[in-house]
Design a protein around this motif. Structure first.
Motif, short mmCIF file in Angstrom:
data_model
loop_
_atom_site.label_atom_id
_atom_site.label_comp_id
_atom_site.label_asym_id
_atom_site.label_seq_id
_atom_site.Cartn_x
_atom_site.Cartn_y
_atom_site.Cartn_z
N UNK A 205 0.84 -0.97 0.03
CA UNK A 205 -0.16 0.14 -0.04
C UNK A 205 1.10 0.95 -0.06
N UNK A 206 2.02 1.20 0.97
CA UNK A 206 2.63 2.18 1.06
C UNK A 206 3.61 2.80 -0.60
N UNK A 207 4.03 1.25 -1.18
CA UNK A 207 3.89 1.93 -2.71
C UNK A 207 3.66 2.58 -3.78
N UNK A 208 1.61 3.00 -3.25
CA UNK A 208 0.87 3.23 -4.77
C UNK A 208 1.69 4.87 -4.92
N UNK A 209 2.85 5.15 -3.46
CA UNK A 209 2.78 6.84 -3.35
C UNK A 209 4.01 7.19 -4.17
N UNK A 210 4.32 6.27 -4.66
CA UNK A 210 5.78 6.21 -5.87
C UNK A 210 4.81 6.41 -7.32
N UNK A 211 4.38 5.82 -7.80
CA UNK A 211 4.00 6.01 -8.86
C UNK A 211 4.22 5.20 -9.93
N UNK A 212 4.34 3.75 -9.36
CA UNK A 212 5.86 3.16 -10.32
C UNK A 212 4.97 2.50 -10.91
N UNK A 213 6.01 2.05 -12.27
CA UNK A 213 5.93 2.08 -13.88
C UNK A 213 5.16 0.54 -13.74
N UNK A 214 5.84 -0.58 -12.75
CA UNK A 214 4.93 -1.63 -12.25
C UNK A 214 5.67 -2.56 -11.51
N UNK A 215 5.11 -3.11 -10.44
CA UNK A 215 5.21 -3.77 -9.47
C UNK A 215 5.79 -5.37 -10.17
N UNK A 216 7.10 -5.60 -10.65
CA UNK A 216 7.62 -6.89 -10.90
C UNK A 216 7.81 -8.11 -10.35
N UNK A 217 7.40 -9.16 -10.97
CA UNK A 217 7.55 -10.47 -9.94
C UNK A 217 7.05 -10.53 -8.46
N UNK B 109 -3.47 -2.40 -3.71
CA UNK B 109 -2.74 -1.78 -4.43
C UNK B 109 -3.47 -1.05 -5.87
N UNK B 110 -4.94 -1.18 -6.08
CA UNK B 110 -4.61 -1.08 -7.22
C UNK B 110 -4.15 0.05 -8.28
N UNK B 111 -3.47 0.30 -8.63
CA UNK B 111 -3.44 1.53 -8.95
C UNK B 111 -2.00 1.17 -9.52
N UNK B 112 -1.05 -0.02 -8.87
CA UNK B 112 0.37 -0.15 -9.65
C UNK B 112 -0.28 -0.60 -10.57
N UNK B 113 0.90 -0.87 -11.34
CA UNK B 113 0.07 -2.03 -12.39
C UNK B 113 1.09 -3.57 -11.71
N UNK B 114 0.87 -4.37 -12.34
CA UNK B 114 1.97 -5.76 -11.94
C UNK B 114 2.61 -6.31 -13.40
N UNK C 197 1.34 -5.77 -17.55
CA UNK C 197 2.51 -6.70 -18.15
C UNK C 197 2.18 -8.45 -17.62
N UNK C 198 2.98 -8.51 -19.44
CA UNK C 198 3.38 -10.35 -19.54
C UNK C 198 4.79 -9.32 -19.98
N UNK D 108 6.16 -6.16 -21.80
CA UNK D 108 7.27 -5.97 -21.90
C UNK D 108 8.58 -7.14 -22.12
N UNK D 109 9.38 -6.11 -22.70
CA UNK D 109 10.34 -7.76 -23.50
C UNK D 109 11.43 -7.29 -22.55
N UNK D 110 11.49 -8.88 -21.56
CA UNK D 110 12.65 -9.24 -20.74
C UNK D 110 13.74 -10.02 -21.43
#
Length: 173
Positions: free
Chosen positions: A6-18, A35-40, A63-64, A92-94
């Protein structure tokens, strides 16, 4: 973990990875509810279309993450990209650390409007010591294609000369 996410939400992340174990895709809903606004982003540890099918239809995945060198090559990547497009899933090509891997993923990145990101590896694999490539020119998110034919890479003579020529075949082993 609930309060941390929930605290990560304030950082406006591009995504939460894995953020979850790859075999635990069913818990993605619980994570997304925290945290519905954080992309996964998930998928970098998967190796093929069969494993990715469960991910592709999950409405909580944003994101796949796909790597051409881990999903059956260019042909396998094309099939997975087609499936992701049907689900309107962003990609997102990894990339795992070699010039060959990066350039292969780069070429695939032009195949779909759903491919949003191409990771640039900061790791160098030993394989790269045997490859020769022109430097990529990257400017303002534009990558200029290498002058080499193919994917833009060729083997250094030190590797080519390391193997024996098979007489009459045109191949070396």
């Amino acid at each position: 973990w609930e309060s941390k996410i929930r605290n990560l939400d304030r950082f406006n992340l591009t995504w939460l990875e894995e953020p979850i174990d790859p075999s635990d895709i069913n818990n993605l809903k619980d994570l997304k509810n925290l945290a519905p606004s954080i992309p996964i982003a998930l998928g970098e540890s998967l190796t093929g279309e069969l494993e990715m099918r469960a991910y592709l239809s999950n409405p909580f995945l944003d994101y796949l993450q796909l790597d051409v060198t881990h999903c059956g090559g260019i042909t396998g990547a094309i099939e997975i990209i087609k499936l992701a497009e049907k689900h309107n899933l962003k990609i997102a090509l990894h990339v795992w650390g070699s010039k060959l891997s990066f350039l292969s993923n780069l070429h695939v990145s032009f195949l779909s409007k759903n491919i949003i990101y191409l990771e640039f590896p900061t790791v160098n694999l030993d394989l790269s010591n045997y490859l020769d490539s022109e430097e990529l020119f990257i400017s303002e998110s534009t990558i200029f294609k290498p002058a080499f034919s193919g994917v833009g890479i060729r083997f250094k003579s030190s590797l080519v000369n390391k193997f024996k020529f098979i007489k009459g075949s045109g191949f070396k082993l």
